[in-house]
Motif scaffolding. Sequence first.
Motif, PDB file in Angstrom:
ATOM      1  N   ALA A  22       0.820  -1.211   0.000  1.00  0.00           N
ATOM      2  CA  ALA A  22       0.000   0.000   0.000  1.00  0.00           C
ATOM      3  C   ALA A  22       0.853   1.261   0.000  1.00  0.00           C
ATOM      4  O   ALA A  22       0.527   2.257  -0.646  1.00  0.00           O
ATOM      5  CB  ALA A  22      -0.942  -0.004   1.204  1.00  0.00           C
ATOM      6  N   ILE A  79      -6.098   5.233  -0.987  1.00  0.00           N
ATOM      7  CA  ILE A  79      -5.667   3.840  -0.867  1.00  0.00           C
ATOM      8  C   ILE A  79      -6.327   3.210   0.355  1.00  0.00           C
ATOM      9  O   ILE A  79      -6.296   3.773   1.448  1.00  0.00           O
ATOM     10  CB  ILE A  79      -4.133   3.742  -0.742  1.00  0.00           C
ATOM     11  N   ASP A 106      -2.414  -5.638   1.366  1.00  0.00           N
ATOM     12  CA  ASP A 106      -1.111  -5.053   1.696  1.00  0.00           C
ATOM     13  C   ASP A 106      -0.197  -6.098   2.331  1.00  0.00           C
ATOM     14  O   ASP A 106      -0.375  -6.478   3.489  1.00  0.00           O
ATOM     15  CB  ASP A 106      -1.324  -3.872   2.648  1.00  0.00           C
ATOM     16  N   ALA A 161      -5.992  -0.018   2.494  1.00  0.00           N
ATOM     17  CA  ALA A 161      -5.182  -1.194   2.804  1.00  0.00           C
ATOM     18  C   ALA A 161      -6.015  -2.242   3.531  1.00  0.00           C
ATOM     19  O   ALA A 161      -6.711  -1.933   4.506  1.00  0.00           O
ATOM     20  CB  ALA A 161      -3.972  -0.797   3.635  1.00  0.00           C
TER      21      ALA A 161
END
Length: 331
Positions: A41, A57, A77, A59
Motif C-alpha cells: 500500500a 488507498i 497489503d 489497505a
Amino acid sequence: MKPIIGITMGDAAGVGPEIIVKALGYKELYDKCKPVVIGDAKMLERVLPIVDSPLTIHAIKQPEEAKYEYGSIDVIDLDLLPADLPFGQVSAAAGDAAFQYLARAIELAKEQRIHSICTAPLNKEALHLGGHIYPGHTEILADLTDTEDFSMMLTTPNLRVIHLTTHMGLIAAIQSITPERTYKVVKLAHETLANAGFKNPSIAVCGINPHAGENGLFGNGEEEEKLVPGIERAKAEGINASGPYPADTLFFRAGRGDFDIVVACYHDQGHAPIKVMGIEEGVNITVGLKGGIIRTSVDHGTAFDIAGKNIADEKSMIAAINSAIELAPRR
C-alpha cells in the motif's frame, strides 16, 4: 456478477505502481469488475502525488474486506518494502516482493476468492537477486499451480492468438511441433474461450509454410504431419477447429471477425500481427493453468528508465484488466 480481478504490483521499483493507479482512475473498469491490488500500500500511496491522482488507498488483508468502490483503491497489503525504495534500480527486496505478490494471487485464485490475475511487470534480474530463479511470470505460475501444459495467448481489441511454440529458434520451433501439441493447444484455446462464455468458439490453425504448404509445393509436408492430425482429433471431440490456413491472409480474416482465435506455430508468426494491430493495447495471457486460472499481463517491461516520473502509459494495463474480465471463468 462482476468478476474479482487480482492485480499484482510487479516490481515496485518499476512503473507498476504508476500504471495501476492511473488505470484504476477509470470509472468504467469498476462498472465491469471488482479490482483489488496485491502489493504494498505504501508504494501506491507514494505514487498518488507523482501522477496527480485524487484516489485514496484502502489497505486490507483479505479480498473480502474490499470496498470495490471507485475512488478508493483496495490493496491487499503484504507490507514487504521500505517506503523509500528507489525507483529505477534493481533491488533484491523488490524482486522478492514481486514473487510474493504473485504467490499470494495464485493462492487466492486457487481458492476462487479472485477470478483472474492481472500482473504488472517484474524484473528478472531483481527476481533472481531475491532468490527466485525463474525466467519470468509464466514459469512461476506453472510451477505454483503444478501445470505442465500451458500456452501463451496474445490479444488486441480485434485479434486473439495462441502459440504452439514461443521462445526458441525457428528450426527448433518447427521440429518441436507435434500432432499432440497441436491438439493440446487447440483444446486449450477452446476451453479458455468456452469458460469465458464464448459459444462454440471458432479456432483457426495457421500453416507453417508459405500458403500452408500448398499441397506439398512448399516445405516437406509439415502441415500434414504436424498440424492436420491434431486438428482432426480436436474436431472429432466437437471442437470448432479448422485449417491449416495461409498466414498471409489468416490474420486479416481473424481481425475482421471470421475466427475467434488463431493458433500460431511459432513466436514471430503470432507476435508480429499482434504488434502491428495494437501494440499499445497488446495483452499477454497465460492459459492452461490448473484450476482454470487465467493470468493476463501488460505487454511491456518494468521501464526503470522512466519509473517514478509520471511518463508511463496505462493503456496496456487497462487492456490487460479488460482481458482478465473477458476471460474470467464464469463460475
